[in-house]
Write a protein that holds these residues in place. Structure first.
Motif, PDB file in Angstrom:
ATOM      1  N   MET A 140       0.849  -1.194   0.000  1.00  0.00           N
ATOM      2  CA  MET A 140       0.000   0.000   0.000  1.00  0.00           C
ATOM      3  C   MET A 140       0.885   1.246   0.000  1.00  0.00           C
ATOM      4  SD  MET A 140      -3.016   1.048   2.614  1.00  0.00           S
ATOM      5  CE  MET A 140      -3.039  -0.593   3.257  1.00  0.00           C
ATOM      6  N   ASN A 141       0.526   2.194  -0.848  1.00  0.00           N
ATOM      7  CA  ASN A 141       1.341   3.398  -0.957  1.00  0.00           C
ATOM      8  C   ASN A 141       0.771   4.521  -0.109  1.00  0.00           C
ATOM      9  OD1 ASN A 141       3.613   3.091  -2.392  1.00  0.00           O
ATOM     10  ND2 ASN A 141       2.655   3.441  -4.405  1.00  0.00           N
ATOM     11  N   LEU A 142       1.216   4.606   1.125  1.00  0.00           N
ATOM     12  CA  LEU A 142       0.698   5.656   2.006  1.00  0.00           C
ATOM     13  C   LEU A 142       1.595   6.870   1.923  1.00  0.00           C
ATOM     14  CD1 LEU A 142      -0.184   3.704   5.277  1.00  0.00           C
ATOM     15  CD2 LEU A 142      -1.709   4.422   3.437  1.00  0.00           C
ATOM     16  N   LYS A 143       0.969   8.059   1.950  1.00  0.00           N
ATOM     17  CA  LYS A 143       1.790   9.275   2.007  1.00  0.00           C
ATOM     18  C   LYS A 143       2.550   9.275   3.327  1.00  0.00           C
ATOM     19  CE  LYS A 143      -1.376  11.867  -0.813  1.00  0.00           C
ATOM     20  NZ  LYS A 143      -2.672  12.512  -0.685  1.00  0.00           N
TER      21      LYS A 143
ATOM     22  N   TYR B 260      -7.532   6.521  12.271  1.00  0.00           N
ATOM     23  CA  TYR B 260      -8.254   6.095  11.052  1.00  0.00           C
ATOM     24  C   TYR B 260      -8.359   7.250  10.063  1.00  0.00           C
ATOM     25  CZ  TYR B 260     -12.227   4.874   8.062  1.00  0.00           C
ATOM     26  OH  TYR B 260     -13.042   4.655   6.984  1.00  0.00           O
ATOM     27  N   GLU B 261      -8.657   8.443  10.575  1.00  0.00           N
ATOM     28  CA  GLU B 261      -8.716   9.605   9.675  1.00  0.00           C
ATOM     29  C   GLU B 261      -7.345   9.840   9.035  1.00  0.00           C
ATOM     30  OE1 GLU B 261     -11.146  11.158   8.462  1.00  0.00           O
ATOM     31  OE2 GLU B 261     -12.754  10.458   9.770  1.00  0.00           O
ATOM     32  N   LEU B 262      -6.310   9.620   9.809  1.00  0.00           N
ATOM     33  CA  LEU B 262      -4.967   9.807   9.268  1.00  0.00           C
ATOM     34  C   LEU B 262      -4.690   8.769   8.180  1.00  0.00           C
ATOM     35  CD1 LEU B 262      -2.527  11.587   9.547  1.00  0.00           C
ATOM     36  CD2 LEU B 262      -1.755  10.179  11.451  1.00  0.00           C
ATOM     37  N   MET B 263      -5.124   7.558   8.426  1.00  0.00           N
ATOM     38  CA  MET B 263      -4.956   6.485   7.436  1.00  0.00           C
ATOM     39  C   MET B 263      -5.647   6.875   6.119  1.00  0.00           C
ATOM     40  SD  MET B 263      -3.841   3.352   7.218  1.00  0.00           S
ATOM     41  CE  MET B 263      -3.957   2.019   6.084  1.00  0.00           C
ATOM     42  N   LYS B 264      -6.876   7.385   6.214  1.00  0.00           N
ATOM     43  CA  LYS B 264      -7.618   7.765   5.001  1.00  0.00           C
ATOM     44  C   LYS B 264      -6.932   8.924   4.291  1.00  0.00           C
ATOM     45  CE  LYS B 264     -11.786   8.360   6.665  1.00  0.00           C
ATOM     46  NZ  LYS B 264     -13.149   8.846   6.609  1.00  0.00           N
ATOM     47  N   ALA B 265      -6.508   9.924   5.089  1.00  0.00           N
ATOM     48  CA  ALA B 265      -5.878  11.098   4.472  1.00  0.00           C
ATOM     49  C   ALA B 265      -4.557  10.719   3.801  1.00  0.00           C
ATOM     50  CB  ALA B 265      -5.649  12.184   5.525  1.00  0.00           C
ATOM     51  N   ARG B 266      -3.908   9.678   4.282  1.00  0.00           N
ATOM     52  CA  ARG B 266      -2.645   9.224   3.672  1.00  0.00           C
ATOM     53  C   ARG B 266      -2.892   8.393   2.419  1.00  0.00           C
ATOM     54  NH1 ARG B 266       0.754   6.346   8.217  1.00  0.00           N
ATOM     55  NH2 ARG B 266       2.413   6.557   6.676  1.00  0.00           N
ATOM     56  N   GLY B 267      -4.152   8.143   2.117  1.00  0.00           N
ATOM     57  CA  GLY B 267      -4.467   7.410   0.886  1.00  0.00           C
ATOM     58  C   GLY B 267      -4.706   5.937   1.113  1.00  0.00           C
ATOM     59  N   GLY B 268      -4.921   5.530   2.359  1.00  0.00           N
ATOM     60  CA  GLY B 268      -5.174   4.111   2.642  1.00  0.00           C
ATOM     61  C   GLY B 268      -6.531   3.692   2.113  1.00  0.00           C
TER      62      GLY B 268
ATOM     63  N   VAL C 110      -8.978   0.062   0.913  1.00  0.00           N
ATOM     64  CA  VAL C 110      -9.067  -1.392   0.841  1.00  0.00           C
ATOM     65  C   VAL C 110      -8.662  -1.776  -0.576  1.00  0.00           C
ATOM     66  CG1 VAL C 110     -10.642  -3.348   0.971  1.00  0.00           C
ATOM     67  CG2 VAL C 110     -10.918  -1.427   2.527  1.00  0.00           C
ATOM     68  N   SER C 111      -7.835  -2.826  -0.705  1.00  0.00           N
ATOM     69  CA  SER C 111      -7.306  -3.135  -2.042  1.00  0.00           C
ATOM     70  C   SER C 111      -8.421  -3.549  -3.003  1.00  0.00           C
ATOM     71  CB  SER C 111      -6.258  -4.232  -1.945  1.00  0.00           C
ATOM     72  OG  SER C 111      -6.907  -5.434  -1.633  1.00  0.00           O
TER      73      SER C 111
END
Ligand code: SAH
Length: 246
Positions: free
Chosen positions: A1-4, A157-165, A167-168
């Motif tokens: 996964m490519n997270l910012k 969780y919000e941080l995960m979403k903002a980083r581009g996370g 579900v594959s």
């Protein structure tokens, strides 16, 4: 996964229940955060923390224990203090989503801390004032205090979403069935529907077109077309329906 990339430490101030520290470690591992700093935890290390971490043990093993909030946030340009209460601050607290966006836009060179308070009393006013931003999770105004582990979960969780996370997207591409297979399936269906009496070939009205439309929308692949034909076959093997005109 490519997270910012981000540079974030989770800081827990004077946590009473070791189980909560474990729950935080678990939430952090779930949301791809690694740096945990504990300011004067009451009991740590502790088996309750290990039990609630559900295997997120590296986060516990690497947790840094310090004596003061100053020490915990040293070197941080952004310090987010989380609070369940309105504190008459001059600035409105940010939502977890806004906080996450700020952290991601600041980028990995910005050192950030998100600070969580004591289970009973939260952060003191002095501690909130040491923070550069305040964060509040929107809640029922009459019942605003989340469990510590849950509060960390929501913010991370919000941080995960903002980083581009995300579900594959493992769904295989559907190769649509060729036109002749689709047409043969529709014809087969008409036979079966006529046989069962659902459909009168003398008076088709809109049924035929609508059925066709349903199957078009389904974007069937060749295997699915074959499966439907198998179903029509089994209908054709039943005795004719009482209203059948075939
Ligand atoms: N009674 C305390 C709440 C303690 S809950 C108070 O009124 O502040 C323990 C910690 O979880 C809080 O210090 C805060 O860091 C976090 N937390 C709980 N609910 C929250 C909410 N609605 N918004 C932001 N943080 C919250």
């Amino acid at each position: 996964m490519n997270l910012k990339p981000v540079n974030v430490r989770i800081v827990l101030v004077e946590t009473t229940h070791s189980g909560n520290i474990g729950a935080v470690a678990r939430a952090m591992r779930n949301m791809c955060l690694t740096e945990l700093v504990l300011v004067n935890p009451r009991k740590f290390p502790h088996p309750d923390a290990v039990a609630r971490a559900s295997g997120a043990l590296a986060e516990l093993d690497n947790a840094k224990v310090v004596n003061s909030l100053e020490e915990a946030i040293a070197g941080c340009q952004y310090v987010f203090g989380t609070t369940a209460r309105e504190r008459g601050l001059e600035w409105a607290p940010a939502t977890p989503q806004e906080t996450a966006e700020t952290i991601v836009s600041a980028g990995e060179d910005a050192h950030c801390a998100i600070v969580f308070g004591r289970e009973r009393s939260g952060l003191t006013n002095e501690e909130v004032e040491m923070c550069t931003h305040a964060v509040q999770i929107p809640t029922n105004p009459d019942f605003s205090s989340l469990n510590l582990g849950m509060a960390v979960q929501v913010v991370s969780y919000e941080l995960m979403k903002a980083r581009g996370g995300k579900v594959s997207q493992a769904k295989p591409e559907v190769e649509p069935a060729p036109a002749e297979a689709f047409e043969a399936m529709v014809k087969h269906m008409e036979e079966a529907m006529t046989h069962s009496g659902f459909y009168d070939p003398e008076d088709p009205r809109m049924t035929q077109r609508r059925m066709r439309q349903i199957f078009r929308q389904a974007n069937l692949d060749a295997a699915q077309v074959n499966m439907l034909r198998g179903m029509w076959n089994s209908v054709l093997q039943l005795p004719k329906g009482p209203h059948s005109k075939s």
